[in-house]
Design a protein around this motif. Structure first.
Motif, short mmCIF file in Angstrom:
data_model
loop_
_atom_site.label_atom_id
_atom_site.label_comp_id
_atom_site.label_asym_id
_atom_site.label_seq_id
_atom_site.Cartn_x
_atom_site.Cartn_y
_atom_site.Cartn_z
N GLY A 57 0.82 -1.23 0.05
CA GLY A 57 -0.10 -0.11 0.09
C GLY A 57 0.92 1.19 0.04
O GLY A 57 0.67 2.13 -0.73
N THR A 58 1.93 1.15 0.72
CA THR A 58 2.84 2.41 0.76
C THR A 58 3.43 2.74 -0.53
O THR A 58 3.57 3.63 -0.87
CB THR A 58 3.87 2.00 1.83
N PHE A 59 4.17 1.46 -1.34
CA PHE A 59 4.41 1.61 -2.36
C PHE A 59 3.52 2.09 -3.37
O PHE A 59 4.03 2.98 -4.25
CB PHE A 59 4.90 0.15 -2.99
N ASP A 60 2.42 1.59 -3.53
CA ASP A 60 1.32 2.21 -4.46
C ASP A 60 1.10 3.55 -4.10
O ASP A 60 0.97 4.35 -5.15
CB ASP A 60 0.20 1.40 -4.35
N ARG A 61 1.19 4.08 -3.15
CA ARG A 61 0.71 5.35 -2.82
C ARG A 61 1.77 6.33 -3.03
O ARG A 61 1.72 7.50 -3.70
CB ARG A 61 0.63 5.63 -1.39
N VAL A 62 3.23 5.86 -2.87
CA VAL A 62 4.30 6.91 -3.21
C VAL A 62 4.78 6.82 -4.49
O VAL A 62 4.95 7.52 -5.34
CB VAL A 62 5.52 6.43 -2.39
N LEU A 63 4.65 5.59 -4.99
CA LEU A 63 5.04 5.29 -6.67
C LEU A 63 3.93 5.22 -7.70
O LEU A 63 4.37 5.29 -9.01
CB LEU A 63 6.01 4.04 -6.72
N GLY A 64 2.74 5.25 -7.30
CA GLY A 64 1.75 4.87 -8.33
C GLY A 64 1.55 5.82 -9.47
O GLY A 64 1.11 5.44 -10.34
N GLU A 65 2.05 7.03 -9.31
CA GLU A 65 1.87 8.17 -10.33
C GLU A 65 2.99 7.93 -11.35
O GLU A 65 3.10 8.72 -12.35
CB GLU A 65 1.54 9.38 -9.79
N ALA A 66 4.17 7.59 -10.81
CA ALA A 66 5.50 7.39 -11.81
C ALA A 66 5.17 6.55 -12.87
O ALA A 66 4.49 5.67 -12.97
CB ALA A 66 6.48 6.86 -10.79
N SER A 67 5.80 7.13 -13.91
CA SER A 67 5.35 6.65 -15.12
C SER A 67 6.27 5.12 -15.56
O SER A 67 5.43 4.22 -16.32
CB SER A 67 5.96 7.52 -16.47
N TRP A 68 7.28 4.73 -14.63
CA TRP A 68 7.87 3.72 -14.94
C TRP A 68 7.27 2.54 -14.16
O TRP A 68 7.62 1.43 -14.53
CB TRP A 68 9.44 3.93 -14.25
N TYR A 69 6.39 2.81 -13.25
CA TYR A 69 5.97 1.87 -12.12
C TYR A 69 4.85 1.08 -12.50
O TYR A 69 3.81 1.57 -13.34
CB TYR A 69 5.49 2.66 -10.83
N ALA A 70 5.05 -0.31 -12.71
CA ALA A 70 3.91 -1.22 -13.05
C ALA A 70 2.92 -1.70 -11.90
O ALA A 70 1.97 -1.42 -11.90
CB ALA A 70 4.59 -2.31 -13.74
#
Length: 258
Positions: free
Chosen positions: A118-131
């Motif tokens: 959940g923390t990864f999704d919240r912090v990284l979720g908008e990054a273009s590289w993140y799957a």
């Protein structure tokens, strides 16, 4: 004297299509829906059968239980195995559910995987590289989109989040594997050594998280194509042929120990 042989699977004993240019003549070690996915050489397969007759052979893998069950090694079902980097154990052919449950106890200081994801999704979720981030038997996989590298700055962010939650990060390609810091192959191997009364041990592995178990064992070997662990000997060969050298090293250790 009872010898324990602890061997990582992928990139050590068995090899997937990306590392096998021509599978003709090789022994199939994994097939999904009838489609071969991993192989080993016939020489390594014969040597493994001898090892299983003379020692306690312990597949030692970061695969999830489901992924591990797709593997079919010569000699039949494994009686002992370390799965998900030590989060799960098979003893006498049966999973030790008490061991797995104990690894989830909050007293270890690791947050639940769902909290970390959940923390990864919240912090990284908008990054273009993140799957995505996914949980495989207590191991969290953080993936970049296909064809995109894992950014250095993102690795620092993932590592900071993981550390705060009691996890350790290892990067391979465009995917970061995030392990609860208390779950290690060497801890699981020590449990097996104690339970089964192993008197001598040898291990093989090819990545950073294998360094601990190779250092723990009485002897160890790593494939030349792996991430070198200090002080651990390497095979001369790369790729699937390295599996033969690893098996040969196991047999030599058995001959010297028995």
């Amino acid at each position: 004297m009872t010898v324990g042989v602890f061997c990582d699977l992928d990139g050590n004993l068995i090899y997937s299509g990306r590392r096998v240019a021509n599978p003709e003549g090789l022994v199939i070690a994994q097939a999904n829906a009838g489609v071969p996915k991993a192989w080993m050489t016939p020489t390594a397969a014969r040597g493994l059968q001898e090892i299983r007759e003379r020692a306690v052979f312990v597949p030692t893998t970061t695969r999830s239980l489901e992924q591990y069950q797709r593997v079919s090694l010569p000699g039949g079902a494994d009686q002992v195995a370390i799965i998900a980097n030590g989060a799960r154990l098979i003893i006498d052919g049966v999973e030790d559910s008490e061991w797995a449950q104990a690894r989830l106890d909050p007293s270890w200081g690791a947050s639940p995987a769902a909290t970390v994801i959940g923390t990864f999704d919240r912090v990284l979720g908008e990054a273009s590289w993140y799957a995505k981030s996914e949980n495989y038997d207590s191991i969290i996989s953080v993936s970049a989109n296909p064809g995109q590298p894992f950014p250095d700055a993102a690795l620092e962010t993932v590592t900071d989040i993981a550390t705060d939650h009691g996890y350790t990060v290892y990067l391979r390609g465009n995917k970061a594997s995030v392990f609860p810091s208390h779950i290690t192959k060497e801890a699981a191997a020590e449990e097996i050594r104690t339970r089964l009364g192993l008197t001598r041990t040898i291990a093989a592995g090819d990545f950073h998280h294998d360094t601990g178990i190779m250092t723990w064992a009485d002897d160890a070997i790593q494939p030349a194509h792996g991430v070198a662990a200090p002080g651990i000997r390497q095979t001369r060969a790369h790729g699937v042929e390295a599996g033969e050298e690893i098996v040969d090293a196991f047999l030599a250790f058995l001959n010297a120990s028995q």
